[in-house]
Write an enzyme that holds these catalytic residues in place. Structure first.
Site, PDB file in Angstrom:
ATOM      1  N   LYS B 113       0.861  -1.235   0.025  1.00  0.00           N
ATOM      2  CA  LYS B 113       0.007  -0.210  -0.155  1.00  0.00           C
ATOM      3  C   LYS B 113       0.768   1.303  -0.118  1.00  0.00           C
ATOM      4  O   LYS B 113       0.568   2.137  -0.642  1.00  0.00           O
ATOM      5  CB  LYS B 113      -1.039   0.006   1.287  1.00  0.00           C
ATOM      6  CG  LYS B 113      -0.284  -0.291   2.513  1.00  0.00           C
ATOM      7  CD  LYS B 113      -1.438  -0.462   3.287  1.00  0.00           C
ATOM      8  CE  LYS B 113      -1.052  -2.059   4.458  1.00  0.00           C
ATOM      9  NZ  LYS B 113      -0.694  -3.072   3.896  1.00  0.00           N
ATOM     10  N   GLU B 137      -5.164  -6.029  -4.959  1.00  0.00           N
ATOM     11  CA  GLU B 137      -6.228  -6.223  -4.248  1.00  0.00           C
ATOM     12  C   GLU B 137      -5.716  -6.349  -2.447  1.00  0.00           C
ATOM     13  O   GLU B 137      -6.337  -6.085  -1.857  1.00  0.00           O
ATOM     14  CB  GLU B 137      -6.693  -7.304  -4.604  1.00  0.00           C
ATOM     15  CG  GLU B 137      -7.839  -7.949  -3.859  1.00  0.00           C
ATOM     16  CD  GLU B 137      -9.054  -7.099  -3.971  1.00  0.00           C
ATOM     17  OE1 GLU B 137      -9.236  -6.204  -3.037  1.00  0.00           O
ATOM     18  OE2 GLU B 137      -9.774  -7.040  -4.913  1.00  0.00           O
ATOM     19  N   GLY B 195       2.759  -8.641  18.816  1.00  0.00           N
ATOM     20  CA  GLY B 195       3.135  -8.605  17.203  1.00  0.00           C
ATOM     21  C   GLY B 195       2.184  -8.006  16.520  1.00  0.00           C
ATOM     22  O   GLY B 195       2.082  -8.365  14.972  1.00  0.00           O
ATOM     23  N   GLU B 198       3.056  -2.712  13.547  1.00  0.00           N
ATOM     24  CA  GLU B 198       4.124  -2.598  12.551  1.00  0.00           C
ATOM     25  C   GLU B 198       5.361  -2.258  13.260  1.00  0.00           C
ATOM     26  O   GLU B 198       5.332  -1.750  14.331  1.00  0.00           O
ATOM     27  CB  GLU B 198       3.849  -1.478  11.567  1.00  0.00           C
ATOM     28  CG  GLU B 198       2.467  -1.730  10.497  1.00  0.00           C
ATOM     29  CD  GLU B 198       2.731  -2.653   9.471  1.00  0.00           C
ATOM     30  OE1 GLU B 198       3.886  -2.743   9.132  1.00  0.00           O
ATOM     31  OE2 GLU B 198       1.791  -2.888   8.883  1.00  0.00           O
ATOM     32  N   LYS B 213      -4.400   3.207   2.324  1.00  0.00           N
ATOM     33  CA  LYS B 213      -5.357   2.175   1.678  1.00  0.00           C
ATOM     34  C   LYS B 213      -6.558   3.365   1.112  1.00  0.00           C
ATOM     35  O   LYS B 213      -7.114   3.148   0.165  1.00  0.00           O
ATOM     36  CB  LYS B 213      -5.823   1.367   2.714  1.00  0.00           C
ATOM     37  CG  LYS B 213      -4.947   0.564   3.043  1.00  0.00           C
ATOM     38  CD  LYS B 213      -5.691  -0.546   4.377  1.00  0.00           C
ATOM     39  CE  LYS B 213      -4.578  -1.373   5.051  1.00  0.00           C
ATOM     40  NZ  LYS B 213      -4.777  -1.980   6.334  1.00  0.00           N
ATOM     41  N   GLY B 310      -3.017 -10.928   8.174  1.00  0.00           N
ATOM     42  CA  GLY B 310      -2.757 -12.535   8.233  1.00  0.00           C
ATOM     43  C   GLY B 310      -2.375 -13.015   6.991  1.00  0.00           C
ATOM     44  O   GLY B 310      -2.507 -12.662   5.789  1.00  0.00           O
TER      45      GLY B 310
END
Lengths: 436, 436
Positions: B113, B137, B195, B198, B213, B310
């Site tokens: 992104k 996507e 975790g 970022e 985004k 994920g």
């Protein structure tokens, strides 16, 4: 607009059926011509139309389009690239014209779920053997781009289950039953007055229309031939306000729920009333809106929600297919070549589930023991039970039971055993609780 | 498998970046080879890979793939049809390799992104002038096929607004603040431990990642050049448990909400905390899930919900783009040719909205009159006001106000006037209430 967006020849549509959806498509093509050309890289034009009544004033000017009385003639016109079938009906002119177009290698876009649920396999094979495209986004869940999400967006997934509320009228009735306390019959009449019902109301309240949609989703999800006849269908006519209230009391909503999944024993396709948790997206879906939940082994749950019917939403879905063709997107009808789709063994109730059970018991000592024994003997254990106080004016003691997950066969065995005793005032009501 | 599904040459991938997402793609290509070939009409193969560390055990066998230390070399390999960029970073190797691939007319699929938010326009122009496809996507809302829904599914719509919750970590923190009463800092630390953050946490909690985004969605929705610098960004660091509790009390949830719409004055792009009704789909979105709401002038509201991050979900989205290319779906990057995208005038707070206002007033007679006068003088009327009892141990009387829809400028004028009096104990908190 830059010259290059018009470098390609226009895509020429022939539209059969000028009802709400047909006029919605005409409206978009007329009002958004520049936007469509920019996005598709070529103009999208209507060249000819067909409908039952030529003279009728439809609110948009169709005088610039050639008129055909016969949709088959429309489908066969040399100047038509895409035949847009918006007439409806599983046979008759819709089928004849669709077939005629495909046999000439012309692409077809349709909103006709009944046509595809009954003849989808044959039509897809015809399309593919003639190098034509047959697409049907508008046939399933109205404006929601669910076929595209499933076929393309989730193309890297093994699909594990598809669930959804796909008939807005049924969901409207169930929602209003809960909100107003009105009964099913009163709300059915209200829907008839408001024009929410199909000419044959069984298509809506009997779950047939939603069952058509489910059979198409199942085909793409699992690579199987469309098999509408194997869909287990049960409408919402037997749902009572009492069930809705009791379900709410235990944290559930009742929905006409479509579920399809591939099991070890075969393909399960159900369109039946189910309970879903009231905190789930499906449980929170009120009124005439549709929702489809796609489950993939990579992506997890994708929830799609939107208008399932109406002029704009349905025309939007038809345009999605038309724009795909304008953009040279040429996909198979069911996500893989039609001649590779397998004939799955249909199975019913293949997966154990918890059930909601409503019993009306006579009010005397020992009755509850008989009920719980019947369940226990059939191997069905009880998760929760709730006994309500007796109404003053009735000898009825309603008992609600939520079972642990059990095979439907075991539950039916228990119910049969209960019926064999003398403790029930009315036949038990059993509704599956779907995990969502 | 029928012969015809293998009639076409395999699509050969070169994958740069073998982190979670890269390995997720490798897993799918390895485990689902037959399914992908059936759906695409041709095999999808990996021929070469690149990453920082060659030796590392990654759980899947990559010994059959050629190795390149330099992603640019990978992108330029003769045997690579599609360069799959999963390295990340807005500049450096990701940009260099993407550009190298496009300049050779090779297609690129990326989940990056930041790269597209900063260089999307230039890269799309490079792609289109070289006949290559550049798709992303996976860069927006993880596994949700939202770019496909917007670009293709809603291609017949004028888009009126796009709204969404697009950073799972922020939504997780806000949800947990409400559920547990823990403060922002404690939950930030928890996310760091789990975790969920970022490497640069500001990308998450500062709204930057979600802002990237949003800028991509805006481009496709409105046919405008990507303009991330014009996104109004505000993170969630200043949201207190008190605000969350008060908002809940008045029927709202606080979300880090992305909103983009084209107004008469220009393009609005905001990624800021907003209040939304707790009964709306966005209000009901708990935890790390993403949701994007697309609004079209034909289709109405389409709500899409799913995992925003994920391994499986992101790889699923990458595969969606790869499968499109395998199926010869060749779309422009932003839904229309890049050289036709317009540079929109950025505007902030162009649309009036109701606001939630939390004031801490000193506890003496007449203070409320000063506050309400300040609002009235600025033309801001009050929809609801709630005064809370004073804490025993503080001279603070919290007052909550929900205004009628007002321009942000008017509200700021009122706040300035309040600050000019001596009634405030702390600076007022003002949060927009977005209509959803």
């Amino acid at each position: 607009m830059p010259a290059n967006t018009h470098a390609k020849a226009p895509l020429r549509l022939g539209i059969a059926g000028l009802g709400t959806v047909g006029m919605g498509v005409i409206k978009i093509v007329q009002e958004k011509a520049d936007l469509l050309a920019l996005r598709a890289g070529r103009p999208v034009e209507i060249v000819a139309v067909s409908a039952r009544s030529k003279g009728k004033d439809r609110g948009y000017d169709i005088s610039g389009y050639a008129w055909e009385d016969d949709p088959v003639k429309l489908a066969q016109r040399d100047d038509v690239d895409v035949f847009v079938e918006l007439m409806g009906g599983s046979d008759g002119p819709a089928k004849a014209a669709t077939q005629a177009a495909l046999e000439l290698g012309k692409d077809v876009v349709t909103a006709n779920k009944a046509l595809l649920a009954h003849h989808g396999q044959a039509l897809a094979e015809t399309a593919e053997s003639h190098g034509a495209v047959l697409r049907f986004e508008a046939a399933v869940a109205g404006g929601i781009p669910v076929m595209k999400a499933l076929t393309e967006g989730l193309a890297g997934n093994g699909i594990t289950r598809v669930i959804g509320v796909m008939n807005g009228t049924c969901n409207y009735i169930l929602t209003r039953m809960e909100a107003t306390g009105q009964g099913y019959n009163a709300l059915f009449d209200e829907c008839a007055r408001l024009g929410y019902l199909e000419a044959d109301p069984q298509l809506d309240v009997g779950g047939i229309d939603a069952g058509h949609k489910l059979s198409l989703l199942a085909s793409v999800a699992f690579g199987t031939k469309v098999n509408f006849d194997a869909v287990e269908l049960e409408g919402i006519e037997r749902i009572t306000n009492q069930d809705i209230a009791h379900a709410a009391d235990m944290g559930y909503k009742i929905k006409l729920l479509g579920v399809t999944q591939m099991t070890d024993r075969g393909l399960e396709q159900r369109m039946t009333p189910c309970l879903v948790p009231d905190t789930s997206p499906l449980g929170q879906l009120d009124g005439g809106t549709n929702m489809v939940v796609l489950e993939g082994d990579e992506v997890g749950q994708i929830v799609l929600r939107g208008a399932g019917a109406g002029m704009g939403p349905t025309a939007s879905a038809v345009m999605s297919d038309i724009m795909d063709i304008a953009r040279d997107i040429r996909l198979t009808t069911f996500g893989q070549p039609a001649n590779t789709l397998i004939a799955a063994t249909p199975v019913m109730d293949a997966t154990p589930a918890p059930y909601y059970l409503r019993l009306e018991l006579i009010d005397k000592p020992g009755v509850l023991a008989k009920v719980t024994s019947a369940l226990g003997d059939a191997g069905v254990s009880i998760d929760r039970m709730r006994q309500y106080g007796q109404d003053d004016d009735a000898d009825v003691a309603p008992v609600l039971i939520v079972t642990d997950p059990a095979p439907r066969a075991a539950l039916d065995e228990a119910i049969e055993a209960m019926v064999g005793t003398d403790v029930l005032i009315s036949p038990p009501v059993a509704i599956r609780i779907e995990k969502v």
